[in-house]
Design an enzyme around this catalytic site. Structure first.
Site, short mmCIF file in Angstrom:
data_model
loop_
_atom_site.label_atom_id
_atom_site.label_comp_id
_atom_site.label_asym_id
_atom_site.label_seq_id
_atom_site.Cartn_x
_atom_site.Cartn_y
_atom_site.Cartn_z
N GLY A 9 0.81 -1.22 0.00
CA GLY A 9 0.00 0.00 0.00
C GLY A 9 0.84 1.27 0.00
N ASN A 31 -3.23 -8.46 0.72
CA ASN A 31 -4.22 -9.16 -0.13
C ASN A 31 -4.53 -8.35 -1.39
OD1 ASN A 31 -5.88 -7.12 0.71
ND2 ASN A 31 -7.40 -8.43 1.72
N LEU A 32 -3.85 -7.21 -1.54
CA LEU A 32 -3.94 -6.36 -2.74
C LEU A 32 -5.35 -5.82 -2.98
CD1 LEU A 32 -1.56 -8.34 -5.19
CD2 LEU A 32 -0.97 -6.48 -3.61
N SER A 123 -4.61 6.07 14.04
CA SER A 123 -4.92 7.29 13.30
C SER A 123 -5.33 8.40 14.25
CB SER A 123 -6.08 6.98 12.34
OG SER A 123 -6.61 8.17 11.84
N ALA A 124 -5.07 9.63 13.85
CA ALA A 124 -5.54 10.78 14.63
C ALA A 124 -7.06 10.82 14.70
CB ALA A 124 -5.03 12.06 14.00
N TYR A 147 -14.75 3.55 11.06
CA TYR A 147 -13.32 3.37 10.81
C TYR A 147 -12.51 3.73 12.05
CZ TYR A 147 -8.63 4.82 9.34
OH TYR A 147 -7.27 5.01 9.26
N LYS A 151 -10.07 1.47 14.88
CA LYS A 151 -8.70 1.80 15.31
C LYS A 151 -8.64 1.85 16.83
CE LYS A 151 -6.57 2.24 11.34
NZ LYS A 151 -5.60 1.22 10.94
N LEU A 198 -7.59 14.82 0.40
CA LEU A 198 -7.36 16.07 -0.31
C LEU A 198 -6.20 16.01 -1.31
CD1 LEU A 198 -8.05 19.09 -0.61
CD2 LEU A 198 -6.37 19.54 1.20
#
Ligand code: NAD
Ligand code: UFG
Length: 336
Positions: A9, A31-32, A123-124, A147, A151, A198
């Site tokens: 990734g 796993n692509l 993640s933030a 999501y 996390k 973005l």
């Protein structure tokens, strides 16, 4: 030998370069589902040696165990997961399965193989709506979408794991907004479908793949009214993983922000990208995106103190490198 999950990734391919350059051997599993095997061929072209690649899903515990055992893995950097916020609201079970169940299976295979050093990509987004800024690691955790909740669940799960077996060495990394690409322009972000984020969107507008950018709101309480984020160059972010690996010599759980500490607004990013690319980025102002916050910015001082790591590259460099990648690969890895 380091096992890198999600190694094909965007962030994985850059972490792979950092590891190989630092002399580590790497086995990448993927796993692509959101990447292209070609990214690792490009890594080989940059580093002069290749990571081992295994097409494995992290939810396949036996396959992961076999890789750990056969390759003599000593530590795992775990980046595999799904990351689209909107998709996670539309299809939360797929996110819990991939991100939570996937990590459970990975940890289970690690326990069996007696590999107890793990670096996890959080993640933030786990902070949710900021109650103060900049965000330090003690800020309350209240993610606003599935999501982010996957996390946070994994973060808590890993802390429980350490409480039950105190010989684990666990690093939890809360990334802010990664952007940019390796300076070679050979690896970079290649989102499938319309990018959510973005910078890849701006890059696709600059290259002519999309007509214009929609800016989600210019009525925030910020100097120019557009949202402010802590954009971190992906090469700096990748270097942070090496510092964390070095730090994990002692057992424990270690949670750290990887950000720059300085925010840029959406309009500032657009202007920096226009300068880097020499192209104009048409945009229109649209309504705010649900769930967006005005400002999200890291306090990176804990990382600086404990890891002796800080980001070095500017927003201008990030845009220049992202543009270099986009220009060399207008259709991403599908050009190959
Ligand atoms: P990416 O989609 O480019 O990389 C994730 C990789 O994991 C992909 O190659 C995908 O094919 C693979 N993968 C997904 N599910 C898998 C599974 N079940 N088994 C094996 N492989 C699987 O995303 P990225 O931007 O490189 O993100 C890497 C990690 O960093 C993710 O965990 C993401 O949540 C986290 N993160 C990313 C950002 C960001 O803005 N890019 C921000 C914070 C955290
Ligand atoms: N934005 C636009 N138009 C777009 C895309 C984004 O105006 O087409 C704006 C957003 O409104 C926001 C800023 O650009 O103000 C950044 O948005 P991104 O989607 O690039 O990034 P987010 O900060 O919303 O979220 C990202 C990842 C999350 C991660 C988080 C960590 O998508 O997974 O960073 O800080 F958790």
């Amino acid at each position: 030998m380091i096992l890198l999950t999600g190694g094909a990734g965007y962030i994985g391919s850059h972490v792979c370069i950092a590891l190989l350059d630092a002399g580590f051997d790497v086995v990448a599993i993927d796993n692509l589902c959101n990447s292209n095997r070609a990214s690792l061929d490009r890594v080989e072209a940059i580093c002069g040696r290749a990571p081992v690649f295994r097409h494995v899903d992290i939810r396949d515990e036996e396959a992961v165990f076999e890789v750990l055992r056969a390759c003599g893995v000593t530590a795992v950097i775990h980046l595999a997961g799904l990351k689209a916020v909107g998709e996670s609201s539309a299809d939360p079970m797929t996110y819990y399965d991939n991100n939570v169940v996937g990590t459970m299976r990975l940890v289970s295979a690690m326990k069996r193989a007696k590999v107890k050093t793990l670096v996890f990509s959080s993640s933030a987004t786990v902070y949710g709506m900021p109650t103060y800024l900049p965000l330090d690691e003690r800020h309350p955790l209240a993610p606003t979408n599935p999501y982010g909740r996957t996390k946070l669940i994994v973060e808590e799960m890993l802390k429980d794991l350490y409480r039950s077996e105190d010989d684990w060495r666990i690093g939890i990394l809360r990334y802010f907004n990664p952007a940019g690409a390796h300076e070679s322009g050979l690896v970079g972000e290649d989102p499938i479908g319309v990018p959510n984020n973005l910078v890849p969107l701006v890059a696709q507008v600059a290259i002519g793949r999309r007509a214009k950018l929609r800016i989600w709101g210019n009525d925030y309480d910020t100097p120019d009214g557009t949202g402010i984020r802590d954009f971190i160059h992906v090469v700096d972010l990748a270097a942070g993983h090496l510092s964390v690996l070095r730090h994990l010599e002692q057992p424990g759980v270690f949670t750290v922000n990887l950000g720059t500490g300085s925010g840029s607004s959406v309009l500032e990013v657009v202007r920096a990208f226009e300068t880097a690319s020499g192209r104009s980025i048409p945009y229109e102002i649209a309504d705010r995106r649900t769930g967006d916050v005005a400002i999200c910015c890291a306090d990176p001082s804990f990382a600086q103190r404990t890891l002796d790591w800080k980001s070095a590259r500017s927003l201008a460099q990030m845009c220049a490198d992202h543009w270099h990648w986009q220009l060399k690969n207008p259709d991403g890895y599908r050009d190959i």
